[in-house]
Every structure is written in C-alpha cells, then in structure tokens.
Design a protein around this motif. Structure first.
Motif, short mmCIF file in Angstrom:
data_model
loop_
_atom_site.label_atom_id
_atom_site.label_comp_id
_atom_site.label_asym_id
_atom_site.label_seq_id
_atom_site.Cartn_x
_atom_site.Cartn_y
_atom_site.Cartn_z
N UNK A 71 0.84 -1.26 0.26
CA UNK A 71 0.54 -0.34 -0.14
C UNK A 71 1.14 1.28 0.69
N UNK A 72 0.66 2.45 -0.88
CA UNK A 72 1.70 3.01 -0.67
C UNK A 72 0.97 4.28 0.41
N UNK A 73 2.28 5.67 -0.01
CA UNK A 73 1.69 6.11 1.55
C UNK A 73 0.56 6.92 0.96
N UNK A 74 -0.48 7.13 2.25
CA UNK A 74 -0.72 8.09 2.43
C UNK A 74 -2.01 9.59 2.60
N UNK A 75 -2.49 9.92 2.98
CA UNK A 75 -3.38 11.01 3.61
C UNK A 75 -4.14 10.80 4.35
N UNK A 76 -4.19 11.22 5.44
CA UNK A 76 -5.51 11.69 6.30
C UNK A 76 -6.05 12.93 6.48
N UNK A 77 -7.08 13.03 6.41
CA UNK A 77 -7.79 14.20 6.61
C UNK A 77 -8.57 14.01 7.53
N UNK A 78 -8.22 15.12 9.52
CA UNK A 78 -8.90 15.33 10.23
C UNK A 78 -9.64 16.68 9.97
N UNK A 79 -10.90 16.40 10.03
CA UNK A 79 -11.79 17.54 10.00
C UNK A 79 -12.82 17.93 11.69
N UNK A 80 -12.54 18.71 12.75
CA UNK A 80 -12.63 18.99 13.90
C UNK A 80 -14.18 19.68 14.26
N UNK A 81 -14.01 20.29 12.91
CA UNK A 81 -15.28 21.51 13.08
C UNK A 81 -16.30 21.56 13.87
N UNK A 82 -17.35 20.15 13.55
CA UNK A 82 -18.15 20.15 15.08
C UNK A 82 -18.05 19.85 16.47
N UNK A 83 -16.83 20.13 16.99
CA UNK A 83 -16.19 19.83 18.58
C UNK A 83 -15.06 21.86 18.43
N UNK A 84 -15.52 21.93 17.41
CA UNK A 84 -13.83 23.30 18.19
C UNK A 84 -15.18 24.61 18.50
N UNK A 85 -16.47 24.74 18.83
CA UNK A 85 -16.88 25.36 20.16
C UNK A 85 -16.12 25.05 21.41
N UNK A 86 -15.77 23.87 21.42
CA UNK A 86 -15.79 23.44 22.88
C UNK A 86 -13.95 22.81 23.40
#
Length: 456
Positions: A71-86
């Motif tokens: 499996x080649x190297x990859x990229x994980x995208x993390x989205x925290x927009x739903x918890x940014x307020x707390x």
C-alpha cells in the motif's frame, strides 16, 4: 454468568478503500481491504477546580485484512469543525493544519506483510467554560494512491466527574500449576472530580485462587471461578495513580485461565447491582487499601465520565494437560423404531478446560448415521449438519465452553431404524484442530478421542 460491570468498549470505526488495477505494486481491491480505525467515542473532562482541563489522545490507524502486496504512502484528513466550539486540538508533527479546524496527516505505506500503520495521534482538550454535555464528531477520510476512503468518525463529548481507569497488565504464559503469581496494574483518575470511594470488582477463573481474602471484600464462588467485590475507602483525586497488586495461586487444575477486574466510583446502588441475587461471603484478612501520593480533592458523587478503560482482562495460561476421552453406546430396535444413542466426552484431567474468551466448545464431535438409520432432530443450539455433494451427511455437536476435571458431558443422538442391519456402526470423533480451542494443544492422548455407536 452475569457481567457485573458496565463496559462501553472501544469499537472501531472502519471504512473501505477501493482501488482498481492489476499486477504488483500498490494494493488492489482484489487483494486488500483497507480500513481507517479510530475510537468510537471519547469524553473530554471539563475544567477541574483549578480551571485547567486534562488532555485526551486520539490514535488513528490504517489497517488491512490481507497483508499481500503493498500500500503506498497516504494522507489522512481530520476535520474537527463540529467540536471547535468546545475543544482544542494539538496536532502531531506528521499533521499539517490547513485551517483552524482541518489538518492533513501523512501516514507511511504498508509493504507486503504489514497489516497496519499509525496514521495520527493527536490531543484534544476541553476549552475553558465548555458545557458538560456538549458533543460533536471528529471526522476522518483518507487517500492512498488512487484509493479514497469512505468517511469515518469519533464522537467527542464533555463531562464532569471522576474518570477511574486501570492500566492493562501483561498476559502470562507457561505458569506452573502449584505456583503463585500476581497481576500488577495501576488505578488512576484522569477525570476532573474526586472519587471519594471506589468499587473494585475482581474475577479469577476456576484454575486460579485469591491468595488473600480481604475484610473489605466479599466473595462468591461460581462454576467458572471466584468473584470479589471490594469497597476502597481512600479518595482518588484527579491525576493520582495507585499500584494495585492482586496475588493469585495457580491451581493444579489450571490450564487456560483469565483474570478480570474493573473499577467504578462507589455508590450504594452500584454495589447492590453488582451483588445481584447471589450470595457473597465477606473475607477475614487484612483490608485492601489504597495509599494516595497526594491530597484528595473536594467530594463528588458524579458517575464515571468515560468507562472505556474501567475494565481489563489478563490471560494466564498454565503449562498443563487434560485428557479427553470419548465413550459410545450400543442400541437395538426393530425397523421403524427410534432409539437413542449416547456419546460421552470425559475430561480425565488433571486440568479443567475452558474457553472463557472465545467461547468455543471444549469439544466438537462429528459423526454420520450408521447404515440403515437416519439421525432425527438434534438440538439446533448445539448441533448442525454438513452435506458435501454425494457424500453422507456429517453431523456435528458441541459441548459447553468449559468442562471441569473428572467431569463429563453426554450427547443424546436419536436414530430412526429404517432397516435392520446387523452390527451397523459409525465412528464418533472429536474435531482436534478447532482454531478457537485446539484439543491437540492440550490433550496428550488423542487415541481415545473416538468411539463407536453400534446398532443391533
């Protein structure tokens, strides 16, 4: 056996990566199934009395079912927009923030033979003033070569209360029957409130015994071992850790053993729930105490805010054997009669045999109908059949998941005599290579693991 603990468990949130193409090199959909694995849920402690908040870590992995190809190297995208307020995030070095609520993390490739790789481990901390009960999702996606992951997520909440936990002790193998051992773990409180008292539940399987029965614990014997309920009066403040050492004797009957334990903030209701309808006997030895290394904080009666680390299991396997032996039976009758043949699995010891983790049968036996007979209805929860083309139907029946030393278990097999065949017989034998519980690994004498049913 009733489980006297509440366990959320850390489930894996998984998603498939599909890829097209043939040949060597990057992993293909036909060869590998890739997954993003992350905790299902975690709870962030709110502010402690001093105004600070403790950090939680989230570890995300990429894994696959079949470790063929690469499996080649990859990229994980993390989205925290739903918890940014707390909540506030701390990104590791392999993650590059694209905005205040989104980062892309590089993860290594998987060469042939590698099943999983870490993708990212990042920290989360509740913001000052975050409302208890606030919740949202951290969402993940990934790409590796031409493959794109389906989105995955972890639910994040905020809570106020103690968060008791136990560290995972190492499994132990090749223990000598008749010896002594101990399970050493650390009890900690990573919440934001003090647990004024602690309820500790312990369970030692049948081949083990508690070396001491403490006066602040009560004990119950049951078919697969001994349980204990202990009330610890010492306060456990946020950030404190305590060594917990349980001495265990390894009995002459020990083979595949396990030790389970869990911790909970004490309440009268929790104690009564764990006691259930069983009879418990109080110990008479010295009390089991905790000795905190720092002063306890203010009193609180809050429930545990994140019970995912409250419960632990330790495997303790002994160097022992158990000789299983089968006996069959002789039956007779006229054409049209239904007779009952009996096959018995005996455990001649010296060890008991149990599959307390996988829940596999101690023994599965297989057989075919003797000539001139038909096997009638077998109990569906314990037996099943297999038909392979023109071959005779093969029947399988299983024992319970444990069998004490010197105990036996009998199968009743109803046979309809369609026509009388003098001396009709069939062989019943154990399946010795079940991957969940291999008889071959503990039984020193497989020659007596078969028997005959003889009709007329």
């Amino acid at each position: 056996m009733k489980h006297p603990h509440r366990l959320l468990g850390a489930a894996l949130v998984s998603c498939a990566l599909a890829a097209a193409g043939v040949g060597a090199g990057p992993a293909h959909a036909q060869e590998n199934q890739l997954w993003i694995s992350a905790p299902y849920e975690t709870v962030l402690p709110g502010a402690d009395p001093g105004g600070g908040a403790r950090e939680r870590s989230l570890a995300v992995q990429v894994s696959r079912d079949v470790a063929d190809g690469s499996v080649p190297t990859g990229r994980l995208t993390v989205d925290i927009s739903e918890i940014a307020s707390f909540a506030r995030v701390s990104w590791p070095a392999n993650c590059e923030p694209e905005s205040e609520v989104r980062a892309v993390c590089d993860f290594p490739g998987m060469p042939a033979g590698t099943e999983s790789v870490p993708a990212a481990t990042f920290g989360l901390r509740a913001l000052p003033g975050a409302d208890a009960g606030a919740s949202g999702y951290v969402r993940y996606s990934a790409v590796a070569g031409e493959a794109t992951a389906h989105p995955a997520e972890t639910r994040i909440g905020v809570g106020n209360g103690p968060d008791l936990g136990l560290s995972q002790a190492d499994d132990q193998h090749d223990l000598r029957p008749g010896s002594e051992t101990s399970v050493r773990t650390t009890l900690s409180n990573s919440g934001n409130r003090t647990a004024e008292r602690t309820l500790l539940w312990l369970n030692a399987s049948y081949g083990l015994r508690f070396e001491e029965r403490h006066a602040n614990c009560e004990y119950r014997e049951h078919p697969t071992g001994t349980s204990a309920l202990c009330v610890l009066d010492e306060a456990v403040a946020p950030g404190q850790q305590y060594a917990l050492n349980t001495g265990l004797g390894v009995g002459r009957k020990a083979l595949y053993e396990r030790f389970d334990h869990s911790v909970h903030p004490y309440s009268d209701e929790a104690l009564e729930e764990m006691r259930g309808d069983w009879t418990w006997t109080r110990g008479t030895g010295a009390e089991l105490d905790l000795h905190p290394v720092a002063a306890a904080g203010a009193a609180a009666a809050d429930p545990d805010i994140d019970p995912q680390d409250n419960y632990r299991t330790v495997i303790l396997n002994a160097r022992n054997t158990a000789d299983l032996r089968l006996t069959g039976s002789r039956v007779s009758g006229a054409a049209g009669d239904t007779v009952t043949a009996r096959v018995t699995v005996h455990n001649r010891g010296p060890a008991w045999v149990a599959s307390l983790g996988a829940g596999a049968a101690v023994a599965t036996v297989r057989f075919q109908a003797p000539e001139g007979t038909t096997v009638m209805r077998l109990p569906e929860e314990d037996c099943w059949t297999s038909q392979d083309g023109a071959s005779p139907t093969t029947h399988y029946c299983k024992t319970p998941i444990y069998l004490h030393e010197k105990a036996s278990y009998t199968f009743e097999i109803p046979l309809r005599i369609d026509r009388v065949v003098r001396g009709a017989r069939t062989t019943v034998a154990t399946v010795n290579d079940d991957p969940e519980l291999s008889i071959r690994k503990f039984d020193p004498n497989l020659r007596n693991n078969s028997a005959r049913i003889v009709v007329n």
